[in-house]
Design a protein around this motif. Sequence first.
Motif, PDB file in Angstrom:
ATOM      1  N   SER A  47       0.830  -1.204   0.000  1.00 37.79           N
ATOM      2  CA  SER A  47       0.000   0.000   0.000  1.00 37.79           C
ATOM      3  C   SER A  47       0.869   1.260   0.000  1.00 37.79           C
ATOM      4  CB  SER A  47      -0.912  -0.010   1.232  1.00 37.79           C
ATOM      5  OG  SER A  47      -1.685   1.171   1.311  1.00 37.79           O
ATOM      6  N   LYS A  48       1.942   1.277   0.781  1.00 38.06           N
ATOM      7  CA  LYS A  48       2.842   2.424   0.794  1.00 38.06           C
ATOM      8  C   LYS A  48       3.519   2.613  -0.568  1.00 38.06           C
ATOM      9  CE  LYS A  48       3.881   2.194   5.746  1.00 38.06           C
ATOM     10  NZ  LYS A  48       4.957   2.000   6.775  1.00 38.06           N
ATOM     11  N   ALA A  49       3.875   1.507  -1.212  1.00 37.45           N
ATOM     12  CA  ALA A  49       4.524   1.608  -2.525  1.00 37.45           C
ATOM     13  C   ALA A  49       3.576   2.228  -3.554  1.00 37.45           C
ATOM     14  CB  ALA A  49       4.974   0.226  -2.983  1.00 37.45           C
ATOM     15  N   ILE A  50       2.297   1.877  -3.485  1.00 34.17           N
ATOM     16  CA  ILE A  50       1.329   2.461  -4.416  1.00 34.17           C
ATOM     17  C   ILE A  50       1.187   3.958  -4.166  1.00 34.17           C
ATOM     18  CG2 ILE A  50      -1.109   2.472  -5.083  1.00 34.17           C
ATOM     19  CD1 ILE A  50      -1.184  -0.514  -4.566  1.00 34.17           C
ATOM     20  N   SER A  51       1.101   4.349  -2.902  1.00 32.91           N
ATOM     21  CA  SER A  51       0.937   5.765  -2.585  1.00 32.91           C
ATOM     22  C   SER A  51       2.155   6.579  -3.019  1.00 32.91           C
ATOM     23  CB  SER A  51       0.703   5.938  -1.081  1.00 32.91           C
ATOM     24  OG  SER A  51      -0.482   5.290  -0.663  1.00 32.91           O
ATOM     25  N   LYS A  52       3.360   6.011  -2.901  1.00 35.19           N
ATOM     26  CA  LYS A  52       4.564   6.730  -3.307  1.00 35.19           C
ATOM     27  C   LYS A  52       4.616   6.972  -4.812  1.00 35.19           C
ATOM     28  CE  LYS A  52       7.501   5.261   0.552  1.00 35.19           C
ATOM     29  NZ  LYS A  52       8.724   4.519   0.957  1.00 35.19           N
ATOM     30  N   ARG A  53       3.929   6.136  -5.567  1.00 33.09           N
ATOM     31  CA  ARG A  53       3.907   6.325  -7.025  1.00 33.09           C
ATOM     32  C   ARG A  53       3.060   7.522  -7.419  1.00 33.09           C
ATOM     33  NH1 ARG A  53       1.854   0.829  -9.400  1.00 33.09           N
ATOM     34  NH2 ARG A  53       1.785   2.167 -11.258  1.00 33.09           N
ATOM     35  N   PHE A  54       2.258   8.028  -6.495  1.00 32.47           N
ATOM     36  CA  PHE A  54       1.371   9.159  -6.794  1.00 32.47           C
ATOM     37  C   PHE A  54       1.538  10.245  -5.728  1.00 32.47           C
ATOM     38  CE2 PHE A  54      -0.594   5.275  -8.345  1.00 32.47           C
ATOM     39  CZ  PHE A  54      -0.840   5.587  -9.674  1.00 32.47           C
ATOM     40  N   PRO A  55       2.692  10.897  -5.705  1.00 32.46           N
ATOM     41  CA  PRO A  55       2.892  11.963  -4.715  1.00 32.46           C
ATOM     42  C   PRO A  55       1.981  13.151  -5.033  1.00 32.46           C
ATOM     43  CG  PRO A  55       4.704  11.942  -6.276  1.00 32.46           C
ATOM     44  CD  PRO A  55       3.869  10.736  -6.594  1.00 32.46           C
ATOM     45  N   MET A  56       1.383  13.719  -3.994  1.00 31.79           N
ATOM     46  CA  MET A  56       0.435  14.818  -4.168  1.00 31.79           C
ATOM     47  C   MET A  56       0.996  16.068  -3.503  1.00 31.79           C
ATOM     48  SD  MET A  56      -3.252  12.970  -3.486  1.00 31.79           S
ATOM     49  CE  MET A  56      -2.733  12.474  -1.848  1.00 31.79           C
ATOM     50  N   VAL A  57       1.133  17.128  -4.310  1.00 34.00           N
ATOM     51  CA  VAL A  57       1.543  18.438  -3.814  1.00 34.00           C
ATOM     52  C   VAL A  57       0.422  19.411  -4.170  1.00 34.00           C
ATOM     53  CG1 VAL A  57       3.264  20.277  -3.900  1.00 34.00           C
ATOM     54  CG2 VAL A  57       3.971  17.893  -4.150  1.00 34.00           C
ATOM     55  N   PHE A  58      -0.246  19.951  -3.165  1.00 33.00           N
ATOM     56  CA  PHE A  58      -1.397  20.812  -3.391  1.00 33.00           C
ATOM     57  C   PHE A  58      -0.950  22.274  -3.455  1.00 33.00           C
ATOM     58  CE2 PHE A  58      -3.078  17.041  -1.303  1.00 33.00           C
ATOM     59  CZ  PHE A  58      -4.132  16.704  -2.130  1.00 33.00           C
ATOM     60  N   GLU A  59      -1.587  22.996  -4.354  1.00 33.21           N
ATOM     61  CA  GLU A  59      -1.286  24.417  -4.501  1.00 33.21           C
ATOM     62  C   GLU A  59      -1.689  25.192  -3.241  1.00 33.21           C
ATOM     63  OE1 GLU A  59      -2.319  28.141  -7.545  1.00 33.21           O
ATOM     64  OE2 GLU A  59      -3.092  26.118  -7.918  1.00 33.21           O
ATOM     65  N   ASP A  60      -2.781  24.752  -2.590  1.00 30.12           N
ATOM     66  CA  ASP A  60      -3.224  25.364  -1.338  1.00 30.12           C
ATOM     67  C   ASP A  60      -2.392  24.787  -0.190  1.00 30.12           C
ATOM     68  OD1 ASP A  60      -4.476  26.489   0.803  1.00 30.12           O
ATOM     69  OD2 ASP A  60      -6.442  25.592   0.447  1.00 30.12           O
ATOM     70  N   PRO A  61      -1.524  25.575   0.450  1.00 33.94           N
ATOM     71  CA  PRO A  61      -0.659  25.014   1.508  1.00 33.94           C
ATOM     72  C   PRO A  61      -1.442  24.591   2.755  1.00 33.94           C
ATOM     73  CG  PRO A  61      -0.432  27.402   1.429  1.00 33.94           C
ATOM     74  CD  PRO A  61      -1.285  27.015   0.250  1.00 33.94           C
ATOM     75  N   ASP A  62      -2.658  25.126   2.936  1.00 29.38           N
ATOM     76  CA  ASP A  62      -3.452  24.772   4.116  1.00 29.38           C
ATOM     77  C   ASP A  62      -4.232  23.476   3.940  1.00 29.38           C
ATOM     78  OD1 ASP A  62      -2.601  27.054   5.402  1.00 29.38           O
ATOM     79  OD2 ASP A  62      -4.264  28.269   4.637  1.00 29.38           O
TER      80      ASP A  62
END
Length: 291
Positions: free
Chosen positions: A23-38
């Motif tokens: 499960s961790k390996a799958i999540s690492k394949r899709f890193p999420m960086v949101f424009e809204d820092p909050d």
Amino acid sequence: MIPRPISDELTIFLLKPLSGEESKAISKRFPMVFEDPDFGLKPSKLDGYMQRQAKDMGVLKAVNTTEDVLITAQLKIMDVAPPLVDLYARFSAPGGGEAEELIKVSVEAALRQWGRAFLHVTKLRGQAVISRVEHKSEFILSDPEVFAPGKEARELLFTDRFLSAMLKEAKQDATLAQRDGLVTAAKQSSIQRPRQHTRRVAVKRPTFVPFRTHRPALGAARGRGLGRLAQCGRGHGRAQNTFTQRQRLQHYGVGGRLQFFAKNWKRVTDDPWVLGTVSEGLKIDFISNPT
């Protein structure tokens, strides 16, 4: 029509457990960086007010145990989000055709179902805490308007708006209970008690005195016609017992003597809040200074 190979894959997904590392390996394949820092995808925290209340009532350990179980389930639901959010962001970019729009609709539907499951666990957490800490306020959870929207609702399990609504309801209940008590007392005082015909005797009854000082008082009252009562051993014993019982009831008062019978309450309930209130009193924990 869903092809059979896909049905076979879904069967594997539903029945074969996915390990934590996978499960961790799958999540690492899709890193999420949101424009809204909050903004962030994480379970909300239990409010400090509820933690203090649970600690004062002696149920903090039970609350934390339930929280751990539900938060673990909530984290597993959140693991669904990264690939779906990644896919949704890709097909939400401008310039897509009709096929991309259809894919976006499908992914949006999946995300809405994911959010529904996530919110369901959040509600279960709120009900579990309220049932142990403030069970009388459990009905407030059904009103979505009592929760603050936006960032505060993402970070806190109850939010200040909910706590304010809970305290408002408690204040109204206390006011109504006080009013009902005054009305009941007024009705009882207006009832005329029937006159009881008693036989008059020449000997006056001794004046009521505190139980610690009734012996000197009786001795000093011999000149008022009470000498025989004080000198008679059997009569003096009856007067002593009578004065002691009456004095105890009047000395401690109704509220003051409740704590002396706290052990009897354990025969009818094991609720720690009830037993603690009877023996130690009720402590009102305000979230701010009252006006």
